[in-house]
Design a protein around this motif. Structure first.
Motif, mmCIF file in Angstrom:
data_model
loop_
_atom_site.group_PDB
_atom_site.id
_atom_site.type_symbol
_atom_site.label_atom_id
_atom_site.label_comp_id
_atom_site.label_asym_id
_atom_site.label_seq_id
_atom_site.Cartn_x
_atom_site.Cartn_y
_atom_site.Cartn_z
ATOM 1 N N HIS A 5 0.514 -1.174 -0.196
ATOM 2 C CA HIS A 5 -0.052 0.528 -0.096
ATOM 3 C C HIS A 5 0.489 1.676 0.277
ATOM 4 O O HIS A 5 1.312 1.462 0.736
ATOM 5 N N ARG B 158 -2.866 6.111 -2.457
ATOM 6 C CA ARG B 158 -3.342 5.785 -1.816
ATOM 7 C C ARG B 158 -3.899 4.643 -2.306
ATOM 8 O O ARG B 158 -5.476 4.173 -2.578
ATOM 9 N N SER B 159 -3.235 3.761 -2.808
ATOM 10 C CA SER B 159 -3.232 2.221 -3.602
ATOM 11 C C SER B 159 -3.138 0.927 -3.308
ATOM 12 O O SER B 159 -1.251 1.460 -2.526
ATOM 13 N N THR C 152 1.016 5.078 0.339
ATOM 14 C CA THR C 152 0.629 6.272 0.520
ATOM 15 C C THR C 152 0.060 7.255 0.006
ATOM 16 O O THR C 152 -0.591 7.785 0.193
#
Length: 469
Positions: A6, A11-12, A8
């Motif tokens: 993930h 955001r995926s 930051t």
């Protein structure tokens, strides 16, 4: 499935594609040496140690850098209050950090640079930012011009116009914008001369954000794979790191990983709130390996609420793994590590899904215990090899902790002899069906911290709590 992490910044969940095939570069924000570490600090050490081990298990050569912030306002203030040199306080706490890291089974970083050792690199970075119009000098201080970098705020998902002013902006009209942050702080008359360094703009010391950009670039190059840290560092620290590095022309980190915080009674664990649990104290109540199991068991992005009950549950879960390994080795002897199971691999490749990875380990442990009960030594050996590999990836291999924890060999032998005397008395009581005496002996041993387990091969004992390593 390949490793997905993930990010930051986007955001995926993104497939991990290192800049250089077969290698991985990681930078983790270390501690400010204002005090000894608590378990809220060390959670991200353990998370990143697990990531590093998983990458290495899959054949990557990992370069792992974690800095030491050994100069800042809090260090100077605490040293002044204690009437000691700031560098003495800083060094003492740095040694505690290293001891805590070692006690919890975290491999030492490839490099662990101190901020005070990299002032030259910081001055060079500031000069690049000034020359390119992204920073400016104001009466000996150097500030980053936030408005000069249009992408500022993207990491944390904020708009500049909606941000509050930087903490040092109150009453300061020298800034072009109240959100501009300090790269360099002018030396103050009431601070020791040893806490400042010469620059083209006068003596001073680094701002917190500048040092990480300078050190990450020094040891990993202008672009590297992963930058990690606690969720509370996304803004302003990591936002500012990213801005100053990208503004200077460096690619900086390709992936940003942030771990959730450890809380007590719903509040972030912090020195300012006084709700800390120092590592050196908590390992007096639970074994270091059990503390590691607890801090690594939750998904790294989730919040954790510390409690004695949660720690006890984690300790019991680890002992189930430990007991199987001990019994399996007694049955089949030492064995080579085996392949990890598919569920473990799938969990780890899905953003380091340690909770499901641990569930996979416990499934194999149950299968191994069934094989032990059935006398199926081939199945026992297979389960043992798999468990050893999987626990090694998580830094929980019982064999490694057995050789590094606890009392000296001589004292262990003495304790074993004394416990065996009590167990022989308990066995005799059970043989004459004196269940009250048998239970009393077991309870007395439990009160002394010795847990007794009845197995088909006779009673076994383990220490409920083992101090130190």
């Amino acid at each position: 499935m390949t490793l997905h992490l993930h990010d930051t910044a986007t955001r995926s969940l993104r497939a991990f594609e290192p800049l250089e095939p077969g290698k991985a570069s990681i930078y983790l924000c270390g501690l400010t040496t204002q005090g000894p570490p608590h378990i809220g600090h060390v959670r991200n050490w353990i998370n990143m140690d697990i990531l590093r081990r998983w990458l290495e298990h899959n054949g990557s050569e990992v370069t792992f850098v974690r800095n030491v912030t050994d100069i800042d306002d809090k260090i100077l203030n605490k040293a002044a209050a204690a009437r000691q040199p700031w560098w003495a306080l800083s060094f003492r706490n740095e040694r505690e950090i290293i001891a805590a890291e070692d006690s919890l089974g975290c491999r030492p970083p490839s490099y662990e640079p101190r901020a005070t050792g990299h002032v030259t690199e910081m001055v060079e970075l500031m000069q690049r930012l000034i020359d390119s119009g992204h920073a400016y000098v104001a009466d000996g201080d150097v500030y980053f011009d936030v408005r000069s970098y249009p992408a500022y705020g993207q990491l944390s998902g904020q708009r500049v116009d909606e941000m509050q002013a930087a903490g040092d902006s109150v009453g300061d009209d020298r800034k072009r914008d109240p959100r501009d942050f300090a790269l360099w702080k002018k030396a103050k008359e009431d601070e020791p001369a040893s806490a400042s360094w010469p620059t083209p703009w006068g003596r001073g010391r680094p701002g917190w954000h500048l040092e990480c950009s300078a050190m990450a670039t020094k040891y990993l190059g202008p672009a590297f794979d992963i930058h990690g840290g606690g969720l509370d560092l996304v803004f302003p620290h990591h936002e500012n790191e990213l801005a100053q590095s990208r503004a200077a022309g460096d690619g900086f980190a390709s992936y940003w990983m942030h771990n959730g915080l450890v809380t007590m009674a719903g509040e972030k664990m912090s020195k300012s709130l006084g709700n800390t649990l120092l590592v050196r104290e908590i390992v007096k109540h639970w074994r270091p390996v059990e503390v590691r199991y607890y801090l690594g068991a939750a998904h790294y992005r989730s919040a954790m609420e510390f409690s004695d009950t949660a720690m006890d549950d984690a300790a019991s879960a680890y002992r189930r793994i430990e007991n199987f390994v001990e019994r399996a080795i007694e049955a089949v002897g030492e064995t080579v590590e085996g392949p990890v199971c598919a569920d473990f691999t799938a969990a780890m490749d899905n953003d380091l899904g340690v909770p499901l990875a641990l569930a996979a380990i416990h499934t194999v442990v149950r299968e191994g215990n069934t094989a032990l009960a059935d006398g199926n030594l081939v199945a026992v050996r297979g389960a043992l090899g798999s468990v050893l590999t999987m626990t090694s990836v998580l830094g929980l291999d019982p064999r490694q902790w057995e050789t590094s924890e606890g009392d000296s060999a001589g004292l262990t032998d003495t304790v074993d002899a004394l416990v065996r005397v009590a167990l022989e008395q308990r066995t005799a009581a059970r043989a004459r069906k004196d269940w009250a005496a048998s239970d009393a002996i077991r309870d007395q041993l439990a009160d002394a911290g010795v847990l007794v387990e009845d197995t088909p091969d006779g009673p076994r004992w383990t220490l409920a709590t083992q101090k130190g390593r």
